[in-house]
Design a protein around this motif. Structure first.
Motif, PDB file in Angstrom:
ATOM      1  N   THR A 231       0.837  -1.197   0.000  1.00  0.00           N
ATOM      2  CA  THR A 231       0.000   0.000   0.000  1.00  0.00           C
ATOM      3  C   THR A 231       0.873   1.248   0.000  1.00  0.00           C
ATOM      4  O   THR A 231       1.766   1.387   0.848  1.00  0.00           O
ATOM      5  CB  THR A 231      -0.917   0.010   1.240  1.00  0.00           C
ATOM      6  N   ALA A 232       0.642   2.146  -0.939  1.00  0.00           N
ATOM      7  CA  ALA A 232       1.400   3.394  -0.998  1.00  0.00           C
ATOM      8  C   ALA A 232       1.189   4.206   0.280  1.00  0.00           C
ATOM      9  O   ALA A 232       0.084   4.271   0.815  1.00  0.00           O
ATOM     10  CB  ALA A 232       0.959   4.207  -2.207  1.00  0.00           C
ATOM     11  N   GLY A 233       2.261   4.811   0.775  1.00  0.00           N
ATOM     12  CA  GLY A 233       2.161   5.657   1.963  1.00  0.00           C
ATOM     13  C   GLY A 233       2.083   4.896   3.262  1.00  0.00           C
ATOM     14  O   GLY A 233       1.702   5.449   4.302  1.00  0.00           O
ATOM     15  N   PHE A 234       2.493   3.619   3.219  1.00  0.00           N
ATOM     16  CA  PHE A 234       2.446   2.766   4.404  1.00  0.00           C
ATOM     17  C   PHE A 234       3.770   2.030   4.537  1.00  0.00           C
ATOM     18  O   PHE A 234       4.321   1.575   3.522  1.00  0.00           O
ATOM     19  CB  PHE A 234       1.304   1.747   4.272  1.00  0.00           C
TER      20      PHE A 234
ATOM     21  N   GLU B 294      -4.576   8.263   6.643  1.00  0.00           N
ATOM     22  CA  GLU B 294      -4.294   9.109   7.805  1.00  0.00           C
ATOM     23  C   GLU B 294      -2.931   9.784   7.683  1.00  0.00           C
ATOM     24  O   GLU B 294      -2.730  10.904   8.172  1.00  0.00           O
ATOM     25  CB  GLU B 294      -4.364   8.285   9.088  1.00  0.00           C
ATOM     26  N   ASN B 295      -2.002   9.100   6.999  1.00  0.00           N
ATOM     27  CA  ASN B 295      -0.673   9.682   6.781  1.00  0.00           C
ATOM     28  C   ASN B 295      -0.704  10.815   5.762  1.00  0.00           C
ATOM     29  O   ASN B 295       0.269  11.568   5.660  1.00  0.00           O
ATOM     30  CB  ASN B 295       0.299   8.603   6.280  1.00  0.00           C
ATOM     31  N   GLY B 296      -1.795  10.899   4.991  1.00  0.00           N
ATOM     32  CA  GLY B 296      -1.924  11.958   3.996  1.00  0.00           C
ATOM     33  C   GLY B 296      -1.762  11.497   2.557  1.00  0.00           C
ATOM     34  O   GLY B 296      -1.616  12.322   1.648  1.00  0.00           O
ATOM     35  N   MET B 297      -1.802  10.188   2.328  1.00  0.00           N
ATOM     36  CA  MET B 297      -1.647   9.678   0.967  1.00  0.00           C
ATOM     37  C   MET B 297      -2.889   9.970   0.139  1.00  0.00           C
ATOM     38  O   MET B 297      -4.014   9.875   0.610  1.00  0.00           O
ATOM     39  CB  MET B 297      -1.371   8.168   0.990  1.00  0.00           C
ATOM     40  N   SER B 298      -2.658  10.332  -1.115  1.00  0.00           N
ATOM     41  CA  SER B 298      -3.716  10.588  -2.095  1.00  0.00           C
ATOM     42  C   SER B 298      -3.167  10.220  -3.466  1.00  0.00           C
ATOM     43  O   SER B 298      -1.973   9.947  -3.620  1.00  0.00           O
ATOM     44  CB  SER B 298      -4.115  12.066  -2.083  1.00  0.00           C
ATOM     45  N   VAL B 299      -4.025  10.226  -4.469  1.00  0.00           N
ATOM     46  CA  VAL B 299      -3.569   9.938  -5.830  1.00  0.00           C
ATOM     47  C   VAL B 299      -2.525  10.958  -6.265  1.00  0.00           C
ATOM     48  O   VAL B 299      -1.473  10.604  -6.808  1.00  0.00           O
ATOM     49  CB  VAL B 299      -4.771   9.921  -6.810  1.00  0.00           C
ATOM     50  N   SER B 300      -2.791  12.233  -6.009  1.00  0.00           N
ATOM     51  CA  SER B 300      -1.845  13.278  -6.406  1.00  0.00           C
ATOM     52  C   SER B 300      -0.512  13.131  -5.686  1.00  0.00           C
ATOM     53  O   SER B 300       0.562  13.302  -6.289  1.00  0.00           O
ATOM     54  CB  SER B 300      -2.437  14.667  -6.134  1.00  0.00           C
TER      55      SER B 300
ATOM     56  N   ASN C 169     -13.495   5.206  -7.735  1.00  0.00           N
ATOM     57  CA  ASN C 169     -13.899   6.546  -7.331  1.00  0.00           C
ATOM     58  C   ASN C 169     -12.760   7.570  -7.407  1.00  0.00           C
ATOM     59  O   ASN C 169     -12.923   8.625  -8.036  1.00  0.00           O
ATOM     60  CB  ASN C 169     -14.522   6.511  -5.936  1.00  0.00           C
ATOM     61  N   PRO C 170     -11.588   7.298  -6.823  1.00  0.00           N
ATOM     62  CA  PRO C 170     -10.504   8.284  -6.927  1.00  0.00           C
ATOM     63  C   PRO C 170     -10.018   8.487  -8.362  1.00  0.00           C
ATOM     64  O   PRO C 170      -9.593   9.595  -8.729  1.00  0.00           O
ATOM     65  CB  PRO C 170      -9.393   7.682  -6.054  1.00  0.00           C
ATOM     66  N   VAL C 171     -10.078   7.430  -9.166  1.00  0.00           N
ATOM     67  CA  VAL C 171      -9.654   7.538 -10.567  1.00  0.00           C
ATOM     68  C   VAL C 171     -10.654   8.391 -11.352  1.00  0.00           C
ATOM     69  O   VAL C 171     -10.267   9.247 -12.154  1.00  0.00           O
ATOM     70  CB  VAL C 171      -9.495   6.149 -11.202  1.00  0.00           C
ATOM     71  N   TYR C 172     -11.951   8.180 -11.110  1.00  0.00           N
ATOM     72  CA  TYR C 172     -12.978   9.018 -11.725  1.00  0.00           C
ATOM     73  C   TYR C 172     -12.778  10.486 -11.342  1.00  0.00           C
ATOM     74  O   TYR C 172     -12.890  11.386 -12.176  1.00  0.00           O
ATOM     75  CB  TYR C 172     -14.373   8.572 -11.273  1.00  0.00           C
ATOM     76  N   GLN C 173     -12.513  10.698 -10.060  1.00  0.00           N
ATOM     77  CA  GLN C 173     -12.340  12.075  -9.588  1.00  0.00           C
ATOM     78  C   GLN C 173     -11.151  12.746 -10.262  1.00  0.00           C
ATOM     79  O   GLN C 173     -11.187  13.947 -10.562  1.00  0.00           O
ATOM     80  CB  GLN C 173     -12.179  12.093  -8.068  1.00  0.00           C
ATOM     81  N   TYR C 174     -10.107  11.997 -10.493  1.00  0.00           N
ATOM     82  CA  TYR C 174      -8.913  12.532 -11.155  1.00  0.00           C
ATOM     83  C   TYR C 174      -9.185  12.749 -12.643  1.00  0.00           C
ATOM     84  O   TYR C 174      -8.624  13.655 -13.263  1.00  0.00           O
ATOM     85  CB  TYR C 174      -7.749  11.554 -10.972  1.00  0.00           C
ATOM     86  N   GLY C 175     -10.068  11.904 -13.198  1.00  0.00           N
ATOM     87  CA  GLY C 175     -10.356  11.918 -14.633  1.00  0.00           C
ATOM     88  C   GLY C 175      -9.676  10.728 -15.288  1.00  0.00           C
ATOM     89  O   GLY C 175      -8.455  10.605 -15.189  1.00  0.00           O
ATOM     90  N   ILE C 176     -10.447   9.853 -15.929  1.00  0.00           N
ATOM     91  CA  ILE C 176      -9.885   8.617 -16.478  1.00  0.00           C
ATOM     92  C   ILE C 176      -8.739   8.908 -17.443  1.00  0.00           C
ATOM     93  O   ILE C 176      -7.655   8.336 -17.342  1.00  0.00           O
ATOM     94  CB  ILE C 176     -10.969   7.790 -17.198  1.00  0.00           C
ATOM     95  N   GLU C 177      -8.962   9.820 -18.385  1.00  0.00           N
ATOM     96  CA  GLU C 177      -7.912  10.082 -19.373  1.00  0.00           C
ATOM     97  C   GLU C 177      -6.716  10.769 -18.725  1.00  0.00           C
ATOM     98  O   GLU C 177      -5.563  10.414 -19.010  1.00  0.00           O
ATOM     99  CB  GLU C 177      -8.435  10.923 -20.540  1.00  0.00           C
TER     100      GLU C 177
ATOM    101  N   MET D  71      -3.345   1.974  -4.180  1.00  0.00           N
ATOM    102  CA  MET D  71      -3.757   3.367  -3.960  1.00  0.00           C
ATOM    103  C   MET D  71      -4.785   3.365  -2.841  1.00  0.00           C
ATOM    104  O   MET D  71      -5.891   2.837  -3.015  1.00  0.00           O
ATOM    105  CB  MET D  71      -4.361   3.951  -5.238  1.00  0.00           C
ATOM    106  N   PRO D  72      -4.456   3.893  -1.675  1.00  0.00           N
ATOM    107  CA  PRO D  72      -5.360   3.786  -0.526  1.00  0.00           C
ATOM    108  C   PRO D  72      -6.747   4.353  -0.810  1.00  0.00           C
ATOM    109  O   PRO D  72      -6.891   5.377  -1.478  1.00  0.00           O
ATOM    110  CB  PRO D  72      -4.647   4.610   0.547  1.00  0.00           C
ATOM    111  N   TYR D  73      -7.736   3.642  -0.286  1.00  0.00           N
ATOM    112  CA  TYR D  73      -9.125   4.033  -0.468  1.00  0.00           C
ATOM    113  C   TYR D  73      -9.876   3.716   0.810  1.00  0.00           C
ATOM    114  O   TYR D  73      -9.549   2.754   1.517  1.00  0.00           O
ATOM    115  CB  TYR D  73      -9.713   3.274  -1.663  1.00  0.00           C
ATOM    116  N   SER D  74     -10.899   4.497   1.081  1.00  0.00           N
ATOM    117  CA  SER D  74     -11.612   4.365   2.358  1.00  0.00           C
ATOM    118  C   SER D  74     -12.477   3.119   2.444  1.00  0.00           C
ATOM    119  O   SER D  74     -12.831   2.682   3.539  1.00  0.00           O
ATOM    120  CB  SER D  74     -12.490   5.606   2.586  1.00  0.00           C
ATOM    121  N   ASP D  75     -12.815   2.527   1.299  1.00  0.00           N
ATOM    122  CA  ASP D  75     -13.681   1.348   1.308  1.00  0.00           C
ATOM    123  C   ASP D  75     -13.164   0.297   0.327  1.00  0.00           C
ATOM    124  O   ASP D  75     -13.791   0.017  -0.696  1.00  0.00           O
ATOM    125  CB  ASP D  75     -15.113   1.753   0.941  1.00  0.00           C
TER     126      ASP D  75
END
Length: 257
Positions: A21-24, A70-76, A101-109, A49-53
C-alpha cells in the motif's frame, strides 16, 4: 513495448508480483519499499492506492489503507512520489491497484496520461466492470499504453473469462477463492480443480494467482498452476513490523525464490 508484456515474453513461470500500500507504514516510504522490492528481485510490483472502502481486501490491507490515508496519501501525492522513479533506476513493471472513485475524480484520461508520463504499466480496478471498460475506456487505456488487469474467481463463468481474455492484455489476476485478501491460507484441492479448469481453456493471457499466497511453499504450489503468483497481505504484515525496511524486504523476497 509495455514492461509487463516484455516480462512475460521473457519469463512465463514463477513470476513474482508483490503488493504493498502506498504511503504505508509512513507516507514517504513508498519509493523506499519499491526500491527494496526491485533489489530483492521481484518481477512485478503492485502498488495499492489507498481508499476508504477497499471492498476486495481483508483486514490487513484495509488497515494499511486507513493508515496510509491518515498519513496523507492521495492519488496526487502518489504521482508526486513516483514522478522520478524511472529516471532514478526503477526498471521493474509497476501496476497500480485501487478503486474507481478516486480515478474518476482525477479523470480517467488524465489518470492514464499521468501513468504513462511516470512509467506505470498497468492498472487493477476491481470495481470496474469489464463491459464498461470495453465500451467506455479501452481506447483510452490503449492510447496511453496502460494495460488493464481483470480479476477472475472460481465463480466466474467460462464465457466471462473468455471475454476478459479477449479484451485485455498483460495478465489475468486469478483469485484463488471467493473471499477477500488475507482470508485464505494455502492452496486446497477445490482451488486446484478451478486452476486446472482455467488452464484447459488455453487463454492468450498468462495468469497470476492471488489470495492465500504467503511464503515459498504457497508461491511454488501456485506457480504449478499459473505463470506465477501475487503476495499481498503477508508482505503488508512484514512492512508493518519492519525495523529496517530495506533489509527485511529484500530478505522476504529472497525467501520466496
Amino acid at each position: 513495448m509495455n514492461r509487463i508484456t516484455s516480462l512475460f515474453q521473457k519469463k512465463n513461470e514463477k513470476v513474482l508480483n508483490v503488493y504493498f500500500t502506498a504511503g504505508f507504514p509512513k507516507l514517504k516510504d513508498t519509493v523506499s519499499v519499491l526500491e527494496a522490492l526491485q533489489d530483492g528481485g521481484v518481477d512485478i510490483v503492485e502498488i495499492g492506492m489507498p481508499y476508504s472502502d477497499p471492498v476486495a481486501d481483508g483486514e490487513t490491507i484495509q488497515d494499511s489503507n486507513q493508515k496510509a490515508l491518515e498519513n496523507g496519501m492521495s492519488v496526487s501525492e502518489l504521482f508526486e512520489q513516483l514522478k522520478d522513479i524511472r529516471a532514478n533506476g526503477i526498471t521493474v513493471p509497476i501496476v497500480l491497484m485501487g478503486y474507481l472513485n478516486p480515478v474518476y475524480q482525477y479523470g480517467i484520461e488524465a489518470f492514464c496520461e499521468k501513468c504513462q508520463e511516470i512509467g506505470i504499466d498497468g492498472l487493477i480496478l476491481p470495481d470496474l466492470p469489464v463491459d464498461e471498460y470495453f465500451r467506455e475506456y479501452k481506447s483510452t487505456f490503449e492510447k496511453y499504453g496502460i494495460l488493464n488487469i481483470f480479476l477472475i474467481t472460481p465463480q466466474t463463468s467460462e464465457e466471462r473469462i473468455r471475454f476478459i481474455d479477449e479484451v485485455s492484455d498483460g495478465f489475468i489476476y486469478m483469485v484463488s477463492s471467493a473471499s477477500v485478501t488475507g482470508a485464505v491460507s494455502g492452496i486446497n484441492t477445490g482451488m486446484e480443480a478451478y486452476f486446472n479448469r482455467v488452464n484447459a481453456m488455453d487463454l492468450k493471457n498468462p495468469r497470476l494467482i492471488g489470495f492465500g499466497i504467503k511464503d515459498k511453499e504457497t508461491f511454488e504450489t501456485a506457480s504449478k498452476y499459473a505463470s506465477g503468483a501475487i503476495i499481498g497481505s503477508q508482505f503488508v504484515r512484514i512492512l508493518d513490523n519492519a525495523k529496517d525496511i530495506k533489509s527485511e524486504v529484500i530478505a522476504f523476497v529472497k525467501s520466496l525464490k
